[in-house]
Each structure stands twice: as C-alpha cells, then as structure tokens.
Design a protein around this motif. Structure first.
Motif, PDB file in Angstrom:
ATOM      1  N   ARG A  69      25.020  38.271  53.550  1.00 39.31           N
ATOM      2  CA  ARG A  69      24.871  39.670  53.153  1.00 39.31           C
ATOM      3  C   ARG A  69      24.859  40.617  54.343  1.00 39.31           C
ATOM      4  NH1 ARG A  69      22.767  40.830  47.980  1.00 39.31           N
ATOM      5  NH2 ARG A  69      22.341  39.011  46.678  1.00 39.31           N
ATOM      6  N   HIS A  70      24.506  40.108  55.513  1.00 34.80           N
ATOM      7  CA  HIS A  70      24.408  40.966  56.692  1.00 34.80           C
ATOM      8  C   HIS A  70      25.772  41.339  57.275  1.00 34.80           C
ATOM      9  CE1 HIS A  70      20.074  40.905  56.928  1.00 34.80           C
ATOM     10  NE2 HIS A  70      20.091  39.589  56.787  1.00 34.80           N
ATOM     11  N   ASP A  71      26.829  40.732  56.796  1.00 32.83           N
ATOM     12  CA  ASP A  71      28.176  41.058  57.269  1.00 32.83           C
ATOM     13  C   ASP A  71      29.043  41.313  56.041  1.00 32.83           C
ATOM     14  OD1 ASP A  71      30.769  41.141  58.299  1.00 32.83           O
ATOM     15  OD2 ASP A  71      30.320  39.671  59.864  1.00 32.83           O
ATOM     16  N   LEU A  72      29.136  42.582  55.625  1.00 29.63           N
ATOM     17  CA  LEU A  72      29.783  42.909  54.361  1.00 29.63           C
ATOM     18  C   LEU A  72      31.259  42.514  54.346  1.00 29.63           C
ATOM     19  CD1 LEU A  72      28.226  46.391  53.510  1.00 29.63           C
ATOM     20  CD2 LEU A  72      27.544  44.131  52.697  1.00 29.63           C
ATOM     21  N   GLY A  73      31.933  42.669  55.468  1.00 23.68           N
ATOM     22  CA  GLY A  73      33.345  42.314  55.517  1.00 23.68           C
ATOM     23  C   GLY A  73      33.570  40.820  55.347  1.00 23.68           C
ATOM     24  N   ARG A  74      32.834  40.043  56.098  1.00 27.21           N
ATOM     25  CA  ARG A  74      32.966  38.590  55.998  1.00 27.21           C
ATOM     26  C   ARG A  74      32.531  38.107  54.614  1.00 27.21           C
ATOM     27  NH1 ARG A  74      33.881  34.117  58.705  1.00 27.21           N
ATOM     28  NH2 ARG A  74      32.582  32.279  58.439  1.00 27.21           N
ATOM     29  N   ILE A 134      25.396  53.974  63.444  1.00 26.03           N
ATOM     30  CA  ILE A 134      24.799  52.692  63.053  1.00 26.03           C
ATOM     31  C   ILE A 134      25.022  52.533  61.560  1.00 26.03           C
ATOM     32  CG2 ILE A 134      22.661  51.375  62.798  1.00 26.03           C
ATOM     33  CD1 ILE A 134      21.617  52.619  65.323  1.00 26.03           C
ATOM     34  N   THR A 135      25.827  51.560  61.182  1.00 28.69           N
ATOM     35  CA  THR A 135      26.235  51.436  59.786  1.00 28.69           C
ATOM     36  C   THR A 135      26.110  50.006  59.282  1.00 28.69           C
ATOM     37  OG1 THR A 135      28.092  51.733  58.252  1.00 28.69           O
ATOM     38  CG2 THR A 135      28.655  51.183  60.521  1.00 28.69           C
ATOM     39  N   ASN A 136      25.746  49.888  58.016  1.00 28.59           N
ATOM     40  CA  ASN A 136      25.769  48.575  57.358  1.00 28.59           C
ATOM     41  C   ASN A 136      27.173  48.215  56.883  1.00 28.59           C
ATOM     42  OD1 ASN A 136      23.075  48.039  57.710  1.00 28.59           O
ATOM     43  ND2 ASN A 136      22.465  48.609  55.632  1.00 28.59           N
ATOM     44  N   GLY A 137      28.062  49.189  56.839  1.00 28.75           N
ATOM     45  CA  GLY A 137      29.410  48.974  56.317  1.00 28.75           C
ATOM     46  C   GLY A 137      30.405  48.674  57.413  1.00 28.75           C
ATOM     47  N   GLY A 147      35.705  59.391  66.584  1.00 28.74           N
ATOM     48  CA  GLY A 147      35.179  58.475  67.589  1.00 28.74           C
ATOM     49  C   GLY A 147      35.000  59.100  68.959  1.00 28.74           C
ATOM     50  N   HIS A 148      35.788  60.124  69.291  1.00 29.07           N
ATOM     51  CA  HIS A 148      35.707  60.724  70.622  1.00 29.07           C
ATOM     52  C   HIS A 148      34.399  61.476  70.837  1.00 29.07           C
ATOM     53  CE1 HIS A 148      37.904  63.251  67.764  1.00 29.07           C
ATOM     54  NE2 HIS A 148      37.455  64.310  68.395  1.00 29.07           N
ATOM     55  N   TRP A 149      33.646  61.730  69.776  1.00 26.49           N
ATOM     56  CA  TRP A 149      32.344  62.384  69.938  1.00 26.49           C
ATOM     57  C   TRP A 149      31.201  61.364  70.068  1.00 26.49           C
ATOM     58  CZ3 TRP A 149      34.969  65.209  65.652  1.00 26.49           C
ATOM     59  CH2 TRP A 149      35.581  66.380  66.118  1.00 26.49           C
ATOM     60  N   PHE A 150      31.500  60.104  69.858  1.00 23.92           N
ATOM     61  CA  PHE A 150      30.473  59.072  69.817  1.00 23.92           C
ATOM     62  C   PHE A 150      30.526  58.176  71.052  1.00 23.92           C
ATOM     63  CE2 PHE A 150      30.656  60.485  65.525  1.00 23.92           C
ATOM     64  CZ  PHE A 150      29.438  60.187  64.941  1.00 23.92           C
ATOM     65  N   GLU A 151      29.348  57.752  71.474  1.00 23.28           N
ATOM     66  CA  GLU A 151      29.258  56.776  72.566  1.00 23.28           C
ATOM     67  C   GLU A 151      29.736  55.407  72.097  1.00 23.28           C
ATOM     68  OE1 GLU A 151      28.093  57.607  75.767  1.00 23.28           O
ATOM     69  OE2 GLU A 151      28.271  59.630  74.918  1.00 23.28           O
ATOM     70  N   PHE A 152      29.312  55.021  70.902  1.00 19.16           N
ATOM     71  CA  PHE A 152      29.716  53.746  70.307  1.00 19.16           C
ATOM     72  C   PHE A 152      29.267  53.713  68.859  1.00 19.16           C
ATOM     73  CE2 PHE A 152      25.678  52.970  72.623  1.00 19.16           C
ATOM     74  CZ  PHE A 152      24.849  52.579  71.577  1.00 19.16           C
ATOM     75  N   SER A 153      29.739  52.700  68.155  1.00 22.66           N
ATOM     76  CA  SER A 153      29.349  52.459  66.759  1.00 22.66           C
ATOM     77  C   SER A 153      28.921  51.010  66.623  1.00 22.66           C
ATOM     78  CB  SER A 153      30.539  52.741  65.830  1.00 22.66           C
ATOM     79  OG  SER A 153      30.209  52.449  64.485  1.00 22.66           O
ATOM     80  N   LEU A 154      27.792  50.788  65.962  1.00 21.99           N
ATOM     81  CA  LEU A 154      27.298  49.435  65.702  1.00 21.99           C
ATOM     82  C   LEU A 154      27.402  49.140  64.215  1.00 21.99           C
ATOM     83  CD1 LEU A 154      24.099  49.295  67.957  1.00 21.99           C
ATOM     84  CD2 LEU A 154      26.423  48.533  68.499  1.00 21.99           C
ATOM     85  N   GLN A 155      27.879  47.925  63.889  1.00 19.06           N
ATOM     86  CA  GLN A 155      28.055  47.517  62.505  1.00 19.06           C
ATOM     87  C   GLN A 155      27.213  46.284  62.208  1.00 19.06           C
ATOM     88  OE1 GLN A 155      32.200  46.828  61.765  1.00 19.06           O
ATOM     89  NE2 GLN A 155      32.764  48.979  61.923  1.00 19.06           N
ATOM     90  N   ALA A 156      26.617  46.289  61.020  1.00 21.73           N
ATOM     91  CA  ALA A 156      25.888  45.096  60.588  1.00 21.73           C
ATOM     92  C   ALA A 156      26.856  43.923  60.545  1.00 21.73           C
ATOM     93  CB  ALA A 156      25.263  45.325  59.217  1.00 21.73           C
TER      94      ALA A 156
END
Length: 235
Positions: A69-74, A134-137, A147-156
């Motif tokens: 459940r922690h990796d929605l894509g997988r 920071i996203t669960n999706g 994306g150019h406004w963000f330092e990075f994105s983290l995904q569950a």
C-alpha cells in the motif's frame, strides 16, 4: 486563514499535490479509463473487466502484502498482473499486458493541468521560501510544469512509507538540512497531511475543503490555498 497555534520561523513550504494544487478526481477517472481501454485492446473480446474487478485485485493483493500500500504505482501494477493471472493468462503474458495497461494509466495519471493562478501563487511563494512536494501519489511536478519552483518532490514508495507515517517528512528535513519544525506542510487530508506532519515535528496548514470537524488542530486552517499569500505579508 485561521491560526490555531503560533507559527515558528518557516524556511520551507511543503506541498501535498493531489486535491491540494488541483482536483485529482477527474485525473484518476481519466487514468482508469485509459487503463481499461488498453486492457480492452489486449484481452480477447470474450473477457470483460471493469474498475470493480481491478479494485478487488488491489484489495486482495493488499491483504496478502499490506506493505504494498505504501507504493501506489507498484501496487496497481502488481494487482494488474495478479488479476491477469486469475484470468488464466500465463506469467509472461500477464506481465506484458500489465505493463501496457499501467503505462496507459500512468500517462494519463501524470497528465495534469495546474491552474495559472496556482502557478502564480507558487512563483510568488518561491521568492520567500524553498518549496518541496510530499505526496502519497505518483503525480510528477515536472510534467505539470511546476517543477522549476520546487527543490524536489518525494513520493511514497520510492522515498518512504506513505503519510501519515513520518518517513517522507523526515527524509525531506534531512535533505534540506533543516529541523522538521522549520517546514510548514500544506495538504487537504487531515489524517495524512496534518497528523503526519505533526507526528514528524513539522508545522502544518490544513486545506479544509469540507468544513470538517477535527480533534487534532493544525497550526493554521485554510479554505483556499491562495490564503497562503498571508505568509508573505508576514514574512
């Protein structure tokens, strides 16, 4: 903007994505439709499946392997493969068809248009704070042209267990070399975003779409994400 707790100095704004910066429901509906279309092109005409069938496959897989459940894509990909095996496809065909169907899903899932006013808000906030996601999706900030406004994105999944677990928040603080309390996390889910951020030691702004009753208070409550402009006025 309702302030429930005094804000401490903020260095970084952390954004949830789905239903915070855009309406995610039509995105998921379009992605699932694309997935079913791709499956329809691959499966024999006598085999008919629908979203209810594939939801059942996801539920069965989660029962057998709760951590998925922690990796929605997988989770979605492996549930497609598991469902095809139940439909009597061999392992190779099941994997190949699942890959095709999931690719169709993901292409639509990441086809997200962010409103120009949201982009303007992010551009303005980025002048005063570092921004992260920071996203669960599995939405992609680069494909959304933000994306150019963000330092990075983290995904569950790839970056830690999903919110409300603390993994993603603590991962972000470590990468930023900040104390969690220097991060203000903004999100629409009280459970995932507010409780998750508070448990990690972050400050939190709850985007309350439904005027809900809660027992655990965020630092601030928003009814419109544009209320964040108030942070600039106080900067």
């Amino acid at each position: 903007m309702q302030i429930y707790k005094q804000l401490q100095p903020i260095q970084t704004l952390s954004f949830d994505l789905d239903d915070t910066l855009y309406n995610n429901k039509p995105v998921i509906a379009a992605a699932e439709h694309a997935m079913l279309q791709a499956l329809g092109q691959q499966l024999p005409s006598k085999i008919k499946t629908d979203n209810a069938f594939w939801l059942q496959q996801r539920q069965l897989l989660a029962i057998a392997n709760p951590e998925i459940r922690h990796d929605l894509g997988r989770w979605r990909l492996l549930s497609l493969e598991a469902g095809l095996l139940r439909l009597k496809f061999n392992q190779t065909d099941a994997k190949n068809i699942a890959d095709i169907a999931y690719s169709a899903f993901l292409q639509q899932r990441t086809n997200i248009s962010v409103d120009i006013k949201i982009k303007q808000l992010l551009a303005e906030l980025a002048k005063y704070y570092k921004l992260i996601a920071i996203t669960n999706g599995n939405a992609c900030i680069d494909k959304m042209d933000i994306g150019h406004w963000f330092e990075f994105s983290l995904q569950a999944g790839p970056d830690g267990r999903m919110k409300p677990y603390s993994d993603l928040f603590l991962n972000a603080a470590k990468q930023l070399k900040l104390a969690p309390a220097q991060i203000l996390h903004i999100g629409d889910s009280h459970r995932a975003d507010v409780i998750g951020a508070l448990n990690a030691g972050c400050q939190t702004a709850w985007l309350d779409h439904h005027n809900s009753s809660i027992s655990i208070l965020p630092h601030i409550r928003l009814t419109d994400v544009h209320m964040l402009k108030g942070l600039i006025a106080n900067n």
